[in-house]
Design an enzyme around this catalytic site. Structure first.
Site, short mmCIF file in Angstrom:
data_model
loop_
_atom_site.label_atom_id
_atom_site.label_comp_id
_atom_site.label_asym_id
_atom_site.label_seq_id
_atom_site.Cartn_x
_atom_site.Cartn_y
_atom_site.Cartn_z
N LYS A 181 15.57 0.27 -4.15
CA LYS A 181 15.35 -1.20 -4.13
C LYS A 181 14.05 -1.43 -4.89
O LYS A 181 12.96 -1.26 -4.34
CB LYS A 181 15.25 -1.68 -2.68
CG LYS A 181 15.70 -3.09 -2.45
CD LYS A 181 14.91 -4.16 -3.14
CE LYS A 181 13.58 -4.44 -2.47
NZ LYS A 181 12.71 -5.28 -3.32
N GLU A 257 3.26 5.38 0.76
CA GLU A 257 2.10 5.32 -0.15
C GLU A 257 1.64 3.88 -0.14
O GLU A 257 2.32 3.00 -0.69
CB GLU A 257 2.51 5.71 -1.58
CG GLU A 257 3.19 7.07 -1.73
CD GLU A 257 2.23 8.21 -1.56
OE1 GLU A 257 1.02 7.97 -1.44
OE2 GLU A 257 2.70 9.36 -1.54
N CYS A 291 -3.28 1.05 -7.13
CA CYS A 291 -3.71 1.45 -5.79
C CYS A 291 -4.92 2.38 -5.85
O CYS A 291 -5.74 2.39 -4.94
CB CYS A 291 -2.55 2.15 -5.08
SG CYS A 291 -1.91 3.53 -6.02
N GLU A 389 -8.30 -4.91 -0.05
CA GLU A 389 -7.72 -4.62 -1.36
C GLU A 389 -7.45 -5.94 -2.09
O GLU A 389 -6.65 -6.75 -1.62
CB GLU A 389 -6.41 -3.85 -1.19
CG GLU A 389 -5.81 -3.42 -2.52
CD GLU A 389 -4.48 -2.69 -2.37
OE1 GLU A 389 -3.62 -3.18 -1.63
OE2 GLU A 389 -4.32 -1.63 -3.01
P1 NAD Z 1 4.83 -5.00 -1.32
O1 NAD Z 1 4.59 -4.21 -0.09
O2 NAD Z 1 4.74 -6.47 -1.26
O3 NAD Z 1 6.29 -4.69 -1.90
C1 NAD Z 1 6.69 -3.39 -2.23
C2 NAD Z 1 8.19 -3.28 -2.08
O4 NAD Z 1 8.54 -3.44 -0.70
C3 NAD Z 1 8.99 -4.32 -2.85
O5 NAD Z 1 10.13 -3.71 -3.39
C4 NAD Z 1 9.35 -5.33 -1.77
O6 NAD Z 1 10.52 -6.07 -2.04
C5 NAD Z 1 9.56 -4.40 -0.59
N1 NAD Z 1 9.43 -5.05 0.72
C6 NAD Z 1 8.58 -6.03 1.07
N2 NAD Z 1 8.73 -6.33 2.38
C7 NAD Z 1 9.70 -5.51 2.86
C8 NAD Z 1 10.30 -5.34 4.13
N3 NAD Z 1 9.94 -6.05 5.19
N4 NAD Z 1 11.27 -4.39 4.25
C9 NAD Z 1 11.64 -3.63 3.20
N5 NAD Z 1 11.10 -3.77 1.97
C10 NAD Z 1 10.13 -4.68 1.79
O7 NAD Z 1 3.84 -4.38 -2.40
P2 NAD Z 1 3.62 -4.88 -3.89
O8 NAD Z 1 2.86 -6.18 -3.83
O9 NAD Z 1 4.90 -4.79 -4.63
O10 NAD Z 1 2.67 -3.73 -4.47
C11 NAD Z 1 1.28 -3.73 -4.35
C12 NAD Z 1 0.85 -2.82 -3.22
O11 NAD Z 1 1.34 -1.52 -3.44
C13 NAD Z 1 -0.66 -2.67 -3.15
O12 NAD Z 1 -1.07 -2.71 -1.81
C14 NAD Z 1 -0.91 -1.28 -3.73
O13 NAD Z 1 -2.08 -0.64 -3.32
C15 NAD Z 1 0.30 -0.56 -3.25
N6 NAD Z 1 0.53 0.62 -4.05
C16 NAD Z 1 0.27 1.84 -3.50
C17 NAD Z 1 0.43 2.99 -4.26
C18 NAD Z 1 0.15 4.35 -3.68
O14 NAD Z 1 0.58 5.33 -4.29
N7 NAD Z 1 -0.53 4.46 -2.55
C19 NAD Z 1 0.86 2.89 -5.59
C20 NAD Z 1 1.11 1.62 -6.11
C21 NAD Z 1 0.95 0.49 -5.33
#
Ligand code: NAD
Length: 489
Positions: A181, A257, A291, A389
């Site tokens: 997804k 992650e 991140c 963040e």
């Molecule tokens: P997000 O958590 O809003 O969304 C990530 C994914 O999760 C999307 O596909 C979204 O549709 C899905 N999602 C959201 N709510 C959900 C739920 N309740 N159930 C299932 N799926 C759900 O994150 P984002 O805004 O897309 O990305 C930014 C974040 O990602 C930042 O916090 C960043 O630090 C983190 N990030 C972490 C790493 C790492 O390796 N630690 C790498 C890249 C990004």
């Protein structure tokens, strides 16, 4: 007037075919650099996830992929990596349009790294061994690894193909079937990957992609599905908590992650010629939407003025603008909603500290999603600017002296993903590297990765590790088989 009706349609990829949602619903994906609609995207829901999971389960149980010899699986993975490189320009263009990131970043980092994810795991897989124990002459104990079944992958928008392939490659390497997804903000390159895996002869139904939102949509349907054995998720910490709660009723294996607030520390004996340009990159690459960003910079008071002045000059010389121009260094942020969040943090910075440079949205472009590289000083470490963040091009610089408890300051955030240390004193580096609560510590570097090493965060930055054998272990189940021999001879 510009025709803003998209002719492009990004559909789900299920059983090797592009398919609309069962209820025909769609949403739009927008180029944040000009606010034009790129494509209509199929909006998946529970029914589409049920369909994709059923296909993935049947495919898994057929053995067409899960029972293939390792070297044959590795060949397909290599082919996918090769095809990503052959299609690098088209993929980079799609990634930049979908996210607003500079084309140089898509071309030189995101897409090559996506290919490397497949090549790396194809090679690593064949050296991944089980264990055997022969401690008694009449017994043989084998510890083997088997695929888990159908795994769900949920990925963010900041590094779309790079991070989805970071999960897809090891999941496929271990023989699983996958339902991905992708983030709703960046569905384009994942859709193109469907064509690529078909060309590479990955059996239909092994990789399935369903678009949609998170809560009450495709995301949550995946996390609660009883036939999904494991979820690997990258995204926000708060989303990780929601997924954990949702996945608990079916006791799935989880790998998270999550967010970060990386400290970058420049000590008095650092090589400033290396440390300062890298501090700039660590803070502002991908508009700060990484991140692993060095998003809070600690500088020793003896070099503070030098570092501050040089950083201001470098930041003011960064080329902000059209992500499709090769010289652009800072493109657009992902969305207007996200820009609003970052602008709120800038307002906190202005109220609590001293704005050194930047601080403005750049107007006059086709969209207002561009923000200048922004640097603050004199912000207390307890400020939200230093603790939360921001995920944007905003950097607080914090001065420290020998009298401060630096370690306590560095460890003060709820996050623990990464940190960078700049010093020529190896004992000092070792002390901080060993005492920092973070999953990844860089000494005199940033963002340097060897994919075999464990990747992941401490505290609220994640659960588990990915990379090398850590990924292959997550995407497999350990099994012990014990043989007892009789005394026949
Ligand atoms: P997000 O958590 O809003 O969304 C990530 C994914 O999760 C999307 O596909 C979204 O549709 C899905 N999602 C959201 N709510 C959900 C739920 N309740 N159930 C299932 N799926 C759900 O994150 P984002 O805004 O897309 O990305 C930014 C974040 O990602 C930042 O916090 C960043 O630090 C983190 N990030 C972490 C790493 C790492 O390796 N630690 C790498 C890249 C990004």
């Amino acid at each position: 007037m510009e025709n803003n009706q998209p002719s492009l349609e990004l559909k789900h990829f299920i059983n090797g075919k592009y398919q609309k949602s069962q209820n025909q619903e769609t949403f739009e994906t927008i180029n944040p650099a000009n606010n034009k609609v790129i494509a209509k995207v199929s909006l998946g829901n529970q029914n589409d996830i049920d369909n994709a999971v059923a296909v993935a389960k049947n495919t898994y149980e057929s053995g067409v992929w899960s029972n293939l010899a390792l070297n044959e699986r590795a060949q397909v993975l290599h082919k996918i990596g090769d095809l990503i490189l052959e299609n690098k320009k088209a993929l980079a263009l799609a990634e930049t349009k979908d996210t607003g990131k500079p084309i140089s970043l898509s071309l030189n980092v995101d897409i090559p790294r996506s290919a490397h994810n497949f090549h790396f795991f194809a090679n690593f897989l064949t050296g991944f061994k089980g264990d055997s124990y022969f401690n008694n002459p009449n017994e043989m104990h084998l510890a083997i690894r088997e695929p888990i079944g159908v795994v769900g992958l949920i990925t963010p928008w900041n590094l779309p193909l790079y991070l989805s392939t970071w999960k897809i490659a090891p999941a496929l390497a271990m023989g699983n079937s996958v339902v991905l997804k992708p983030a709703e903000w960046s569905p384009y390159t994942a859709t193109l990957l469907g064509e690529i895996v078909n060309k590479a002869n990955l059996p239909h139904g092994v990789l399935n992609i369903v678009h949609g939102y998170g809560p009450n949509s495709a995301g949550s349907a995946l996390t609660s599905h009883p036939d999904i054995s494991a979820i690997s998720f990258t995204g926000e910490t708060s989303t990780g908590k929601a997924i954990m709660a949702k996945a608990s009723s079916t006791l799935k294996k989880l790998s998270f992650e999550l967010g970060g607030k990386g400290a970058n520390v420049i000590f008095n004996d650092a090589n400033l010629d290396d440390a300062i340009p890298m501090a700039l990159k660590a803070a502002f690459t991908n508009q700060g939407q990484i991140c692993l960003a060095g998003s809070r910079l600690f500088v020793h008071n003896s070099v503070f003025e030098t570092v501050k002045n040089k950083l201001i000059t470098l930041a003011e010389n960064m080329r902000v603008g059209d992500p499709l121009k090769t010289e652009t260094e800072i493109g657009s942020l992902i969305s207007t909603q996200h820009v609003e969040k970052v602008v709120d943090y800038i307002a906190i910075g202005k109220a609590e500290g001293k704005l050194l440079t930047g601080g403005n949205q750049i107007l006059g472009q086709e969209s207002t999603n561009f923000i200048e590289p922004t640097i603050f000083s004199e912000i207390p470490n307890s400020s939200r600017l230093c603790q939360e963040e921001i995920f944007g091009p905003v950097l607080p610089i914090i001065k420290f002296t020998d009298d401060d408890n630096l370690l306590e300051m560095l460890n003060s955030t709820p996050y623990g993903l990464s940190a960078s240390l700049w010093s020529s004193n190896i004992d000092r580096c070792n002390y901080y590297a060993r005492n920092l609560k973070a999953g990844i510590i860089w000494v005199n570097c940033w963002f340097l990765r060897e994919l075999a090493t464990p990747f992941g965060g401490a505290k609220m930055s994640g659960i588990g590790r990915e990379g090398g054998r850590y990924s292959l272990e997550f995407f497999s189940e350990a099994k012990t088989i014990t043989y007892k021999y009789g005394n026949h001879w």
